[in-house]
Scaffold this active site. Structure first.
Site, PDB file in Angstrom:
ATOM      1  N   GLY A  73       1.009  -1.297  -0.257  1.00 16.68           N
ATOM      2  CA  GLY A  73      -0.110  -0.143   0.092  1.00 16.68           C
ATOM      3  C   GLY A  73       1.030   1.110  -0.169  1.00 16.68           C
ATOM      4  N   TYR A 122     -15.048  -0.120   8.422  1.00 19.96           N
ATOM      5  CA  TYR A 122     -13.435  -0.029   8.680  1.00 19.96           C
ATOM      6  C   TYR A 122     -13.117  -0.118  10.086  1.00 19.96           C
ATOM      7  CZ  TYR A 122      -9.444   3.315   9.003  1.00 19.96           C
ATOM      8  OH  TYR A 122      -8.039   3.443   9.302  1.00 19.96           O
ATOM      9  N   LYS A 178     -10.729  -3.014  11.866  1.00 22.39           N
ATOM     10  CA  LYS A 178      -9.480  -2.510  12.840  1.00 22.39           C
ATOM     11  C   LYS A 178      -9.852  -3.216  14.243  1.00 22.39           C
ATOM     12  CE  LYS A 178      -7.121  -0.269   9.618  1.00 22.39           C
ATOM     13  NZ  LYS A 178      -5.886  -0.940   9.078  1.00 22.39           N
TER      14      LYS A 178
HETATM   15  C1  VAH Z   1     -10.211   7.651   8.278  1.00 18.05           C
HETATM   16  N1  VAH Z   1      -8.069   8.776   8.052  1.00 18.05           N
HETATM   17  O1  VAH Z   1     -10.959   8.777   8.486  1.00 18.05           O
HETATM   18  C2  VAH Z   1      -8.827   7.562   8.558  1.00 18.05           C
HETATM   19  C3  VAH Z   1      -8.672   7.263   9.901  1.00 18.05           C
HETATM   20  C4  VAH Z   1      -9.254   8.108  12.292  1.00 18.05           C
HETATM   21  C5  VAH Z   1      -9.241   8.226  10.835  1.00 18.05           C
HETATM   22  O2  VAH Z   1      -8.663   6.042  10.251  1.00 18.05           O
HETATM   23  O3  VAH Z   1     -10.737   6.479   7.965  1.00 18.05           O
END
Ligand code: VAH
Length: 315
Positions: free
Chosen positions: A6, A140, A144
């Site tokens: 990446g 997301y 994580k």
């Molecule tokens: C996002 N920049 O906005 C990333 C990050 C905490 C934010 O994980 O998804």
């Protein structure tokens, strides 16, 4: 040798430059799924690599005798809400591929980024502690949170030396704003220079934990260079620098561009930002591996506007 997966991305590209400064140009192989960042692609050794494909990854690791991997490929919060299963597949399959190679001894050390997105609406919002309630409401954030569980499991069960940081929003100028909810804090500087105005997709009092890229890169190098016994947390470390609102940014930008104006038009990303903490307690990172941030909001503003203006002149 080091492999950055990446490498065309916001953090991946700057990690590539920094690690080449430290270890030498030929010690760091950059890779990505496409040639998304030509400046990066032309900056040294580069491989097109689909890290979701186990065989391709294994071939690359063996071709360059890689012993350290920085897995920086992921679909971020806003884009992940548009393509939930793609975000799940990309973020998880790449992690398992890298962890399994480490488990089999083909990789010695792994860095994997987590995020404040692991926290959710039920998490204490201010000075969020290292150990607390975590009910993320974005795909997301879910990837994580579960990724952290797997990193800790592979370390405890198979001795894998994987290290991780829960990054806040990161501000930088070398790559354009991406699919992150915090990327308003990058785009605002581009728009300030381009049209002295910005339409912000978050409301003015939305406080979020943020960090300048230089601080984020220094923290990443620091955690990876610390002795293994110093890394007490093998899920992921809270990391913070500053917290601010779009309103705070306007005040900071006006010190350099007095006529700058902003309008607010919150969209679907407001709900994502509202689910995240407004500030983070990173005392564990400061204690275990001497983390210290450097950049204030005004220092970020000055650096962003100066570098973006210079970049625009060169182009
Ligand atoms: C996002 N920049 O906005 C990333 C990050 C905490 C934010 O994980 O998804």
């Amino acid at each position: 040798k080091i492999l950055i997966i990446g490498a065309c991305g916001q953090i991946g590209s700057e990690l590539t430059y920094k690690l080449r400064d430290i270890h030498g140009k030929d010690a760091v192989i950059a890779s990505d799924i496409n040639y998304g960042n030509l400046e990066l692609v032309n900056s040294g050794l580069f491989e097109i690599l689909d890290a979701q494909d186990t065989t391709s990854l294994k071939v690359c690791i063996e071709k360059y005798s890689i012993n350290t991997v920085y897995l920086m490929a992921a679909m971020l919060s806003a884009t992940g809400e548009k393509f939930p299963m793609k975000a799940w597949d990309l973020n998880m399959s790449t992690l398992f591929n890298v962890l399994d190679l480490a488990k089999n001894g083909q990789i010695k050390k792994v860095f994997w980024p987590s995020s404040i997105a692991v926290f959710g609406p039920t998490t204490p919002k201010t000075n969020t502690p290292q150990y607390t309630i975590m009910e993320p409401t974005t795909v997301y954030g879910i990837t994580k949170q579960v990724g952290e569980r797997w990193c800790e499991y592979y370390h405890n069960k198979y001795g894998v030396d994987v290290r991780s940081i829960r990054y806040p929003g990161i501000i930088s100028w070398k790559t354009p704003p991406g699919g992150g909810t915090t990327d308003y804090a990058v785009d605002i500087y581009h728009q300030a220079l381009a049209q002295n105005a910005y339409e912000c997709f978050l409301s003015e009092n939305t406080a979020l934990p943020m960090m300048y890229m230089d601080d984020a890169i220094n923290a990443t190098v620091q955690i990876m260079e610390a002795p293994a016994e110093a890394i007490k947390i093998r899920s992921s470390y809270n990391l913070a620098a500053i917290s601010f609102t779009p309103k705070d940014m306007v005040a900071s930008i006006k010190k350099e561009l007095p006529d700058f104006s902003i309008s607010y038009k919150p969209d679907f990303r407001q709900a994502i930002a509202d689910s995240w903490p407004s500030s983070i307690n990173d005392s564990e990172a400061r204690k275990d591996w001497n983390w210290e941030h450097r950049f204030s909001l005004d220092a970020i503003t000055q650096s962003m506007l100066t570098n973006l203006a210079e970049k625009a002149n060169q182009e």
